[in-house]
Design a protein around this motif. Structure first.
Motif, PDB file in Angstrom:
ATOM      1  N   UNK A 142       4.202 -40.947  21.395  1.00  0.00           N
ATOM      2  CA  UNK A 142       3.517 -40.288  22.512  1.00  0.00           C
ATOM      3  C   UNK A 142       2.008 -40.558  22.509  1.00  0.00           C
ATOM      4  N   UNK A 143       1.425 -40.387  23.686  1.00  0.00           N
ATOM      5  CA  UNK A 143      -0.026 -40.500  23.829  1.00  0.00           C
ATOM      6  C   UNK A 143      -0.661 -39.145  24.104  1.00  0.00           C
ATOM      7  N   UNK A 144       0.178 -38.204  24.529  1.00  0.00           N
ATOM      8  CA  UNK A 144      -0.322 -36.867  24.830  1.00  0.00           C
ATOM      9  C   UNK A 144       0.535 -35.810  24.138  1.00  0.00           C
ATOM     10  N   UNK A 145       0.321 -35.691  22.837  1.00  0.00           N
ATOM     11  CA  UNK A 145       1.133 -34.766  22.065  1.00  0.00           C
ATOM     12  C   UNK A 145       0.305 -33.766  21.296  1.00  0.00           C
ATOM     13  N   UNK A 146      -0.954 -33.682  21.697  1.00  0.00           N
ATOM     14  CA  UNK A 146      -1.941 -32.853  21.001  1.00  0.00           C
ATOM     15  C   UNK A 146      -1.783 -31.413  21.476  1.00  0.00           C
TER      16      UNK A 146
END
Lengths: 238, 83
Positions: A142-146
């Motif tokens: 993923x790139x947006x898993x924060x």
């Protein structure tokens, strides 16, 4: 029992989830089309990974208003089991079924690798096949898993054991270097207050047999099966 | 653009305190390019809306679409500019 795997335009882990259930877990499974409002009598709904609606606007933001999600939200509100994996987790936070938000990874890169996850709570329908504190190895992509939430809400999640999975190093410590995306407290997966909706960034469906590098993810699916079996027994079955 | 329409612009920003990895990276790039005057960058986005001129209750509707769809109230805030 029957699993339902939702297919949004842009889902790309729907077949992985389907295959994990059908061929490895050997349970019944059906695809649920995003334009439909029919859950086809499924006992558990899987919101799979991918890039629903191209991640336009925000990841999961458009999918949340699809016809199938209207139905899934009602199903979840009535106690139905829903698991969101990766993009599915993003859809769950966008729809308000889970608190918080998933923002850009701090390093801004798409991260695709195996991680160690500590099972912080095994008293859930999604983790009963694990030991408490067990470290399982499954991949992220993923790139947006924060995972982001306000301090008070994070504390509430932590205090009530709703942080189910945490990124850890091989010694089981939630160290900074074990955190692949900048999530607060190394949070990788959470569950709702009622205990029927789980969201996680890592992909259990991609780690269901040794040839895939790990079979640890199967425990999540086995836990779901056990939970459904006991649920069906209590209510007298279908 | 249709003459019978109104316009509104919606600006969506991250709430104060929410980490903006893109902004941080852009700021670092600026420093690297030699622009050392820029201490921080916060990124955001905007939407131009074209609205039927005879729409009723449009302020409420714009507000509604902002909090339902254009912005995620958990992490973002929005401002509406009517034209």
């Amino acid at each position: 029992m029957k699993f339902g795997v939702v297919t949004f335009p842009g889902s790309n882990c729907d077949y992985d989830a389907y295959a994990a259930v059908r061929h490895i877990l050997k349970e019944e499974v059906e695809f649920l089309w995003h334009k439909s409002e029919d859950l086809k009598g499924c006992d558990v709904v899987v919101l799979p990974g991918g890039f629903s609606y191209g991640d336009y606007l925000r990841a999961g933001a458009i999918a949340r208003f699809s016809p199938i999600m209207n139905r899934v939200i009602k199903f979840a509100s009535a106690g139905g089991m829903v698991i969101g994996i990766c993009n599915g987790f993003q859809v769950l936070t966008e729809s308000g079924l889970l608190p918080g938000a998933l923002i850009r990874n701090t390093h801004l890169r798409f991260s695709c690798k195996f991680v160690n996850l500590k099972v912080e709570n095994n008293a859930t329908p999604y983790t009963s096949a694990c030991r408490r504190g067990e470290i399982i190895r499954i991949p992220i992509a993923h790139g947006e898993g924060n995972y982001y939430n306000f301090v008070g809400d994070i504390k509430a999640l932590e205090d009530s054991g709703r942080v189910v999975f945490r990124y850890v190093n091989s010694r089981g410590e939630a160290a900074i270097e074990a955190n692949p995306n900048g999530s607060i407290n190394n949070i990788a997966g959470i569950i709702n207050e009622e205990g029927n909706v789980l969201g996680m960034m890592p992909h259990p469906e991609r780690a269901v047999e040794d040839i895939l590098g790990s079979a640890d993810g199967l425990k999540v699916f086995e836990s779901i099966r056990a939970a459904c079996a006991s649920l069906l027994n209590t209510v007298g079955g279908k | 653009m249709n003459n019978d329409s109104k316009k509104a612009v919606v600006y969506v920003r991250l709430k104060d305190g929410v980490l903006d990895p893109q902004g941080i990276t852009i700021q670092k790039a600026l420093v690297q390019m030699g622009y050392k005057d820029f201490l921080s960058v916060r990124s955001g986005r905007f939407f131009e809306l074209e609205i039927k001129a005879d729409s009723a209750d449009i302020d409420r509707k714009v507000d509604e679409i902002c909090s339902k769809l254009l912005a995620n109230p958990v992490i973002e805030k929005f401002e509406v500019e009517k034209k």
